[in-house]
Design a protein around this motif. Sequence first.
Motif, PDB file in Angstrom:
ATOM      1  N   TYR A 273       1.036  -1.325  -0.244  1.00 27.47           N
ATOM      2  CA  TYR A 273      -0.405   0.094  -0.159  1.00 27.47           C
ATOM      3  C   TYR A 273       0.915   1.482  -0.245  1.00 27.47           C
ATOM      4  N   THR A 274       1.635   1.407  -0.415  1.00 28.42           N
ATOM      5  CA  THR A 274       1.981   2.976  -1.231  1.00 28.42           C
ATOM      6  C   THR A 274       2.105   2.829  -3.363  1.00 28.42           C
ATOM      7  N   SER A 275       3.766   3.791  -3.697  1.00 30.93           N
ATOM      8  CA  SER A 275       3.727   3.505  -5.042  1.00 30.93           C
ATOM      9  C   SER A 275       3.933   2.115  -5.974  1.00 30.93           C
ATOM     10  N   GLN A 276       3.428   1.272  -6.349  1.00 27.48           N
ATOM     11  CA  GLN A 276       3.799   0.402  -6.662  1.00 27.48           C
ATOM     12  C   GLN A 276       5.202   0.534  -7.478  1.00 27.48           C
ATOM     13  N   ILE A 277       5.444   1.747  -7.090  1.00 32.74           N
ATOM     14  CA  ILE A 277       7.504   1.896  -8.306  1.00 32.74           C
ATOM     15  C   ILE A 277       8.356   0.836  -6.827  1.00 32.74           C
ATOM     16  N   LEU A 278       7.360   1.185  -6.269  1.00 32.20           N
ATOM     17  CA  LEU A 278       8.627   0.914  -4.895  1.00 32.20           C
ATOM     18  C   LEU A 278       8.759  -0.930  -5.413  1.00 32.20           C
TER      19      LEU A 278
END
Length: 507
Positions: free
Chosen positions: A396-401
């Motif tokens: 649940y944060t940026s999917q880039i991570l």
Amino acid sequence: MSGTTRDDPERVHVAILGAGFGGLCAAIQLKRAGIEDFVILERAGEVGGTWQANTYPGAQCDIPSILYSFSFAPNPHWSRLYPYQEEIRQYLRDCVRHFGLTPHLRLRHEVSEARWDERARRWHVTTAHSNWRARVLIAAPGPFSSPSVPDFPGLDRFRGRVIHTAEWDHQHDFAGERVGVVGTGASAVQVIPRLQPEVAAMTVFQRTPTWIMPHPDRPMTGLPQRVFDRVPAVQRLARTGFDLVQEAMVPGLVFRPALLKGAEWLGRAHLRRQVRDPELRTALTPDYAFGCKRPTFSNTYYPALAAPNVQVATGGIDEVTPDGIVTADGTTHALDTLVLATGFRMTGHPMFGRIHGRGGRSLREVWQGEPRAHLGTVVHGFPNLFFLLGPNSVTYTSQILTIEAQVRYLLSALRRMRAERLSSVEVREDVQRAFVTRTDRGLSRSVWNTGGCRSYYLTGSGRNFVFYPGFARQFRARTRAFDPAQFHTTAADDATDDVTAENSRSA
């Protein structure tokens, strides 16, 4: 390097399917690792993935721009805190140019089939224009790339224009039209306020209301851009801060949904402030827990729905006629244009039927609507295949991570394959099964599983196949290094394999 005919395939060490964030991240990191022997196959005419396909008015990211970008390619010049589609697409174009990916790109090369050859220990990848043989296949089709079109009775008989938000017609003139919008998810929330002032009348067909939060977006021009440009450490610090804010939602989403009551209160207060009509407000109030479906930011959606030329139909769609839609309550809604804001095919992505592993079985046949993988990245029965944003990899944060963590994992695998002269690696079935079991157990109390709604996060059986049951930091720790003990490995055979030659080109 250029694709050749089907009878004379081009050999590459790595073939990448897709040129969105996932595919481009993999390509950039391959180059940074000194691996040049790869190709990127993209079905569209330009890079961008989701942000190439979704060009509807108002298309905007719901993750801050500082976080929705590569950690190794910060952009100090974002114009907004939450970027619009075109700026994100331009960012990816700039990455292609900056990292020298153009020679590796094959645009308008839609993959029709990728098939594992057990004897040769390679993937055979076919497009309409070329044929490739790759040691490793990286699948990055993206979860939001294949539009979902509802199977409404009579849809094919509608005489007006039908436009899906992921296939927007920028030449179409909505001025003075009677427009129907099907759906109330993120794309609808963004496009409805843009269309409402133009049309004569709009009917929004709502099956389930969405939790809408106040939008914190603001311009980033001026001082923020100058500071980020001159002191990059400040932007890195801001990125970490936004990441922590996003992750602060995890305890409520995954472990104790009761912790989300504050967010639910904020959503209800936002609705009360912006919608005065009590009947409309009731229709727009979700009856499920906050977070069960994807919540959305907007300061303009509720005012658009409350406008005099808009009505919200909640009765469900019975059929589509040549001139409009008949809802379940018997009401006929006359329409000139129908906008489908109906999302994407998640469990039924077309690419799942085109990737064939050992024994010729496709991902679609193996998964049967229930996608499963180890660490959301590798799948039993599919040697040398690495998925980006695969099943249960999303945090649940940026999917880039998530993407960067998975790419680091696959690079670790490639290094191990080179060092130990392995021609193939395939995750063991018991390892994958254990990961799936732990994941299901970890999500059993999450808001997505207990919040009282159906969403695209769940399969037909109700299994959550999207999220990882924890924090992004935990996912990154688990994907930090490839563990060969979890895999069936095959040593290179000098008589049939040319791993040494390939690796010499890729070192």
